[in-house]
Design an enzyme around this catalytic site. Structure first.
Site, PDB file in Angstrom:
ATOM      1  N   LYS A  47     -35.466 -29.420 -39.185  1.00 16.87           N
ATOM      2  CA  LYS A  47     -34.963 -30.398 -40.163  1.00 16.87           C
ATOM      3  C   LYS A  47     -35.550 -31.794 -39.917  1.00 16.87           C
ATOM      4  CE  LYS A  47     -30.483 -32.367 -41.536  1.00 16.87           C
ATOM      5  NZ  LYS A  47     -29.039 -32.382 -41.248  1.00 16.87           N
ATOM      6  N   TYR A  96     -19.799 -30.664 -27.778  1.00 21.14           N
ATOM      7  CA  TYR A  96     -21.129 -30.018 -27.739  1.00 21.14           C
ATOM      8  C   TYR A  96     -21.029 -28.630 -27.125  1.00 21.14           C
ATOM      9  CZ  TYR A  96     -25.689 -28.745 -25.764  1.00 21.14           C
ATOM     10  OH  TYR A  96     -26.824 -28.052 -25.394  1.00 21.14           O
ATOM     11  N   ILE A 112     -37.322 -29.222 -26.151  1.00 22.35           N
ATOM     12  CA  ILE A 112     -37.687 -27.926 -25.575  1.00 22.35           C
ATOM     13  C   ILE A 112     -38.514 -27.116 -26.574  1.00 22.35           C
ATOM     14  CG2 ILE A 112     -36.787 -25.770 -24.611  1.00 22.35           C
ATOM     15  CD1 ILE A 112     -34.212 -27.422 -23.895  1.00 22.35           C
ATOM     16  N   LYS A 149     -21.627 -24.854 -28.751  1.00 24.29           N
ATOM     17  CA  LYS A 149     -22.628 -23.895 -28.260  1.00 24.29           C
ATOM     18  C   LYS A 149     -21.941 -22.598 -27.823  1.00 24.29           C
ATOM     19  CE  LYS A 149     -26.542 -24.332 -27.791  1.00 24.29           C
ATOM     20  NZ  LYS A 149     -27.700 -24.115 -28.714  1.00 24.29           N
ATOM     21  N   THR A 197     -26.933 -23.143 -23.472  1.00 26.98           N
ATOM     22  CA  THR A 197     -26.797 -24.064 -22.341  1.00 26.98           C
ATOM     23  C   THR A 197     -25.806 -23.545 -21.297  1.00 26.98           C
ATOM     24  OG1 THR A 197     -25.877 -26.236 -21.773  1.00 26.98           O
ATOM     25  CG2 THR A 197     -25.092 -25.277 -23.791  1.00 26.98           C
ATOM     26  N   ASP A 198     -25.964 -24.003 -20.059  1.00 28.15           N
ATOM     27  CA  ASP A 198     -24.991 -23.639 -19.018  1.00 28.15           C
ATOM     28  C   ASP A 198     -23.669 -24.389 -19.196  1.00 28.15           C
ATOM     29  OD1 ASP A 198     -25.824 -26.193 -18.276  1.00 28.15           O
ATOM     30  OD2 ASP A 198     -26.195 -25.687 -16.164  1.00 28.15           O
ATOM     31  N   GLU A 199     -23.658 -25.394 -20.092  1.00 28.30           N
ATOM     32  CA  GLU A 199     -22.440 -26.203 -20.256  1.00 28.30           C
ATOM     33  C   GLU A 199     -21.283 -25.380 -20.836  1.00 28.30           C
ATOM     34  OE1 GLU A 199     -23.136 -30.221 -21.639  1.00 28.30           O
ATOM     35  OE2 GLU A 199     -25.175 -30.188 -20.850  1.00 28.30           O
ATOM     36  N   ALA A 211     -32.681 -24.807 -32.729  1.00 25.65           N
ATOM     37  CA  ALA A 211     -32.201 -25.954 -33.514  1.00 25.65           C
ATOM     38  C   ALA A 211     -30.726 -26.205 -33.210  1.00 25.65           C
ATOM     39  CB  ALA A 211     -32.387 -25.677 -35.002  1.00 25.65           C
ATOM     40  N   TYR A 261     -22.420 -43.651 -15.592  1.00 25.48           N
ATOM     41  CA  TYR A 261     -21.039 -43.312 -15.962  1.00 25.48           C
ATOM     42  C   TYR A 261     -20.195 -43.089 -14.705  1.00 25.48           C
ATOM     43  CZ  TYR A 261     -23.052 -42.192 -20.589  1.00 25.48           C
ATOM     44  OH  TYR A 261     -23.700 -42.227 -21.791  1.00 25.48           O
TER      45      TYR A 261
HETATM   46  P1  NAD Z   1     -33.328 -31.683 -29.232  1.00 28.13           P
HETATM   47  O1  NAD Z   1     -32.124 -32.431 -29.686  1.00 28.13           O
HETATM   48  O2  NAD Z   1     -34.429 -32.401 -28.532  1.00 28.13           O
HETATM   49  O3  NAD Z   1     -34.004 -30.939 -30.482  1.00 28.13           O
HETATM   50  C1  NAD Z   1     -33.256 -30.267 -31.450  1.00 28.13           C
HETATM   51  C2  NAD Z   1     -34.187 -29.932 -32.594  1.00 28.13           C
HETATM   52  O4  NAD Z   1     -33.427 -29.224 -33.590  1.00 28.13           O
HETATM   53  C3  NAD Z   1     -34.780 -31.168 -33.283  1.00 28.13           C
HETATM   54  O5  NAD Z   1     -36.161 -30.960 -33.537  1.00 28.13           O
HETATM   55  C4  NAD Z   1     -34.004 -31.266 -34.592  1.00 28.13           C
HETATM   56  O6  NAD Z   1     -34.740 -31.863 -35.647  1.00 28.13           O
HETATM   57  C5  NAD Z   1     -33.695 -29.797 -34.861  1.00 28.13           C
HETATM   58  N1  NAD Z   1     -32.514 -29.618 -35.712  1.00 28.13           N
HETATM   59  C6  NAD Z   1     -31.293 -30.198 -35.536  1.00 28.13           C
HETATM   60  N2  NAD Z   1     -30.465 -29.835 -36.537  1.00 28.13           N
HETATM   61  C7  NAD Z   1     -31.171 -28.977 -37.329  1.00 28.13           C
HETATM   62  C8  NAD Z   1     -30.865 -28.247 -38.492  1.00 28.13           C
HETATM   63  N3  NAD Z   1     -29.654 -28.343 -39.060  1.00 28.13           N
HETATM   64  N4  NAD Z   1     -31.808 -27.446 -39.042  1.00 28.13           N
HETATM   65  C9  NAD Z   1     -33.046 -27.358 -38.473  1.00 28.13           C
HETATM   66  N5  NAD Z   1     -33.399 -28.046 -37.388  1.00 28.13           N
HETATM   67  C10 NAD Z   1     -32.473 -28.845 -36.807  1.00 28.13           C
HETATM   68  O7  NAD Z   1     -32.744 -30.496 -28.350  1.00 28.13           O
HETATM   69  P2  NAD Z   1     -33.335 -29.813 -27.033  1.00 28.13           P
HETATM   70  O8  NAD Z   1     -32.907 -30.595 -25.864  1.00 28.13           O
HETATM   71  O9  NAD Z   1     -34.757 -29.496 -27.232  1.00 28.13           O
HETATM   72  O10 NAD Z   1     -32.499 -28.461 -27.036  1.00 28.13           O
HETATM   73  C11 NAD Z   1     -32.953 -27.332 -27.777  1.00 28.13           C
HETATM   74  C12 NAD Z   1     -31.956 -26.198 -27.603  1.00 28.13           C
HETATM   75  O11 NAD Z   1     -31.840 -25.886 -26.208  1.00 28.13           O
HETATM   76  C13 NAD Z   1     -30.548 -26.542 -28.092  1.00 28.13           C
HETATM   77  O12 NAD Z   1     -30.019 -25.395 -28.711  1.00 28.13           O
HETATM   78  C14 NAD Z   1     -29.786 -26.884 -26.825  1.00 28.13           C
HETATM   79  O13 NAD Z   1     -28.425 -26.580 -26.956  1.00 28.13           O
HETATM   80  C15 NAD Z   1     -30.468 -25.982 -25.814  1.00 28.13           C
HETATM   81  N6  NAD Z   1     -30.470 -26.461 -24.408  1.00 28.13           N
HETATM   82  C16 NAD Z   1     -30.886 -27.731 -24.118  1.00 28.13           C
HETATM   83  C17 NAD Z   1     -30.919 -28.152 -22.780  1.00 28.13           C
HETATM   84  C18 NAD Z   1     -31.419 -29.514 -22.396  1.00 28.13           C
HETATM   85  O14 NAD Z   1     -31.346 -29.887 -21.211  1.00 28.13           O
HETATM   86  N7  NAD Z   1     -31.952 -30.314 -23.299  1.00 28.13           N
HETATM   87  C19 NAD Z   1     -30.517 -27.274 -21.775  1.00 28.13           C
HETATM   88  C20 NAD Z   1     -30.104 -25.983 -22.126  1.00 28.13           C
HETATM   89  C21 NAD Z   1     -30.095 -25.580 -23.444  1.00 28.13           C
HETATM   90  P1  TYD Z   2     -27.299 -36.189 -20.098  1.00 31.96           P
HETATM   91  O1  TYD Z   2     -28.762 -36.407 -19.896  1.00 31.96           O
HETATM   92  O2  TYD Z   2     -26.637 -36.781 -21.285  1.00 31.96           O
HETATM   93  O3  TYD Z   2     -27.090 -34.603 -20.062  1.00 31.96           O
HETATM   94  P2  TYD Z   2     -25.707 -33.726 -19.981  1.00 31.96           P
HETATM   95  O4  TYD Z   2     -24.563 -34.601 -20.303  1.00 31.96           O
HETATM   96  O5  TYD Z   2     -25.931 -32.701 -21.040  1.00 31.96           O
HETATM   97  O6  TYD Z   2     -25.659 -33.176 -18.602  1.00 31.96           O
HETATM   98  O7  TYD Z   2     -26.540 -36.701 -18.806  1.00 31.96           O
HETATM   99  C1  TYD Z   2     -26.871 -36.248 -17.504  1.00 31.96           C
HETATM  100  C2  TYD Z   2     -25.865 -36.872 -16.540  1.00 31.96           C
HETATM  101  O8  TYD Z   2     -26.077 -38.299 -16.509  1.00 31.96           O
HETATM  102  C3  TYD Z   2     -24.428 -36.671 -16.959  1.00 31.96           C
HETATM  103  O9  TYD Z   2     -23.618 -36.475 -15.789  1.00 31.96           O
HETATM  104  C4  TYD Z   2     -24.054 -37.983 -17.634  1.00 31.96           C
HETATM  105  C5  TYD Z   2     -24.894 -39.003 -16.885  1.00 31.96           C
HETATM  106  N1  TYD Z   2     -25.305 -40.170 -17.698  1.00 31.96           N
HETATM  107  C6  TYD Z   2     -25.066 -41.486 -17.225  1.00 31.96           C
HETATM  108  O10 TYD Z   2     -24.492 -41.693 -16.150  1.00 31.96           O
HETATM  109  N2  TYD Z   2     -25.473 -42.521 -18.020  1.00 31.96           N
HETATM  110  C7  TYD Z   2     -26.101 -42.351 -19.209  1.00 31.96           C
HETATM  111  O11 TYD Z   2     -26.438 -43.346 -19.909  1.00 31.96           O
HETATM  112  C8  TYD Z   2     -26.363 -41.014 -19.663  1.00 31.96           C
HETATM  113  C9  TYD Z   2     -27.043 -40.754 -20.976  1.00 31.96           C
HETATM  114  C10 TYD Z   2     -25.957 -39.949 -18.863  1.00 31.96           C
END
Ligand code: NAD
Ligand code: TYD
Length: 357
Positions: free
Chosen positions: A39, A160, A17, A164, A135-137, A87, A217
């Site tokens: 990082k 996780y 993101i 958060k 996150t909404d989680e 991050a 899963y």
């Molecule tokens: P991601 O895992 O793709 O990226 C995380 C980034 O943070 C990476 O570039 C990593 O190098 C950096 N990072 C990790 N530890 C660090 C540290 N100690 N110091 C500096 N940098 C560090 O994550 P994402 O999916 O892009 O999510 C970004 C944010 O949005 C997170 O806070 C996550 O909780 C939140 N979020 C994600 C989703 C989703 O669907 N992916 C949804 C809602 C909220």
């Molecule tokens: P994921 O992309 O890990 O996001 P989150 O757990 O944060 O919602 O998983 C999305 C959904 O897909 C979740 O219900 C778990 C399921 N899942 C599988 O069934 N198999 C997989 O290998 C993974 C990674 C996720």
């Protein structure tokens, strides 16, 4: 607004993101300076943002939010007007296997960042913003009915989401205790280009392409609310500039899918795009033991951000899913670069440990 000068620290800007957000800010605000502090863990990759790496208003600083001296250094080098904090360790399955890393990065790292901002701003917060992306989680797991609202009680159920939730509480505590000018958003599952191939969609695209099993899963009945990552970046920009201090905004796609239905849709599109016989990708579906504590349903009520800030998702899911698949198929080099090294070994180890049903 575009003509104002601002210096903004984005943490995690090399991740999924964060990279879309950094690109948006760098292109939209030529007069801002955007400092990307990351990082570069397994999930962070500078290949995500090569297109803007030479932009005059962009700087990358490698650093760890857990290391206070890294933060002191970056806060003394720049005079930040704002922080947008992304991050984090972000994958639920990894948090089940290694919870402590999530506590350290997501909780201790966030407190360190709050302290660094508070200290650098010398308790003079006029014109400053600390925006925490969450996150909404944190709200837990829904049954068949209802939606997460901004005032839904927190009920995190994975390491996780608990980490958060804890960081969200700390951000709010700094608002109430010290008057730090904070904003928080809680978003649903993002999808799109540059997502590390351990989350559902990029993993399954990767596996279908390589004729590997698709580990579903449990019975695949869990529901997620999917949002196009670039719409999330637009929402973050909007909240950063127009949101009210101390407030929380929920961001979601009004786009609920049962996992197994989404997987069948993906398989159908992959068959078409790869020119394979209809049904061949679905033949890779393999039911595996359910994730421990697997949340059943997430769904966001995004009325507040729509009413107060005029934000709505911009694209339909079918279009976004098709664009996402095309991006992964066209960017094999990216996929190879992020899956080289330790990743494939880690994934194969985790996969081999799974119990099949
Ligand atoms: P991601 O895992 O793709 O990226 C995380 C980034 O943070 C990476 O570039 C990593 O190098 C950096 N990072 C990790 N530890 C660090 C540290 N100690 N110091 C500096 N940098 C560090 O994550 P994402 O999916 O892009 O999510 C970004 C944010 O949005 C997170 O806070 C996550 O909780 C939140 N979020 C994600 C989703 C989703 O669907 N992916 C949804 C809602 C909220
Ligand atoms: P994921 O992309 O890990 O996001 P989150 O757990 O944060 O919602 O998983 C999305 C959904 O897909 C979740 O219900 C778990 C399921 N899942 C599988 O069934 N198999 C997989 O290998 C993974 C990674 C996720």
């Amino acid at each position: 607004m575009e003509n104002q000068t601002k210096t903004i620290l984005v943490t995690g800007g090399a991740g999924f993101i964060g990279s879309h957000l950094v690109r948006l800010l760098v292109n939209k605000y030529p007069n801002y300076k955007i400092v990307n502090f990351d990082k570069l863990t397994y999930a962070g990759n500078l290949f995500n943002i090569t297109d803007i790496e030479n932009a005059p208003n962009y700087v990358f600083e490698k650093g760890d939010i857990v290391e206070t001296e890294h933060l002191d250094k970056v806060f003394s080098k720049y005079d930040f007007d704002g922080v947008i904090h992304l991050a984090a360790e972000s994958h639920v399955d990894r948090s089940i296997a290694h919870p402590t890393e999530f506590i350290v990065t997501n909780i201790v790292g966030t407190v360190n960042l709050l302290n660094a901002a508070k200290h650098a701003w010398k308790d003079n917060f006029e014109g400053k913003t600390f925006y925490h992306v969450s996150t909404d989680e944190v709200y837990g797991s829904l049954g068949d009915e209802g939606f997460f609202l901004e005032d839904t009680s927190y009920d995190p159920r994975s390491p996780y989401s608990a980490s958060k939730a804890s960081s969200d509480h700390l951000v709010r505590a700094y608002f109430h205790t010290y008057g730090l000018p904070v904003k928080i958003s809680n978003c649903s599952n993002n999808y799109g280009p540059n997502q590390f191939p351990e989350k559902l969609l990029p993993l399954f695209i990767h596996n279908i392409k390589n004729n590997k099993a698709l580990p579903v899963y449990g019975e695949g009945l869990n529901i997620r609310d999917w949002l196009w990552v670039k719409d999330h970046a637009v929402a973050i920009d909007n909240i950063y500039h127009n949101g009210v201090l101390g407030e929380t905004y929920n961001i979601g796609g009004h786009n609920e899918w049962k996992n197994i239905d989404l997987i069948h849709k993906l398989c159908e599109l992959m068959d078409q795009k790869l020119g394979r016989e209809a049904g061949s990708s679905a033949g890779l579906i393999t039911y595996v033991k359910d994730r421990a504590g697997h949340d059943m349903r997430y769904a966001i009520d995004a009325t507040k951000i729509e009413k107060d800030l005029g934000w709505v998702p911009s694209i339909q899911f079918e279009e976004g899913l098709s664009l996402t698949i095309d991006w992964y198929l066209e960017n094999e080099e990216w996929l190879d670069s992020v899956t080289s090294g330790d990743y494939q070994k880690y994934y194969d180890e985790q996969y081999n440990k799974r119990e099949f049903v």
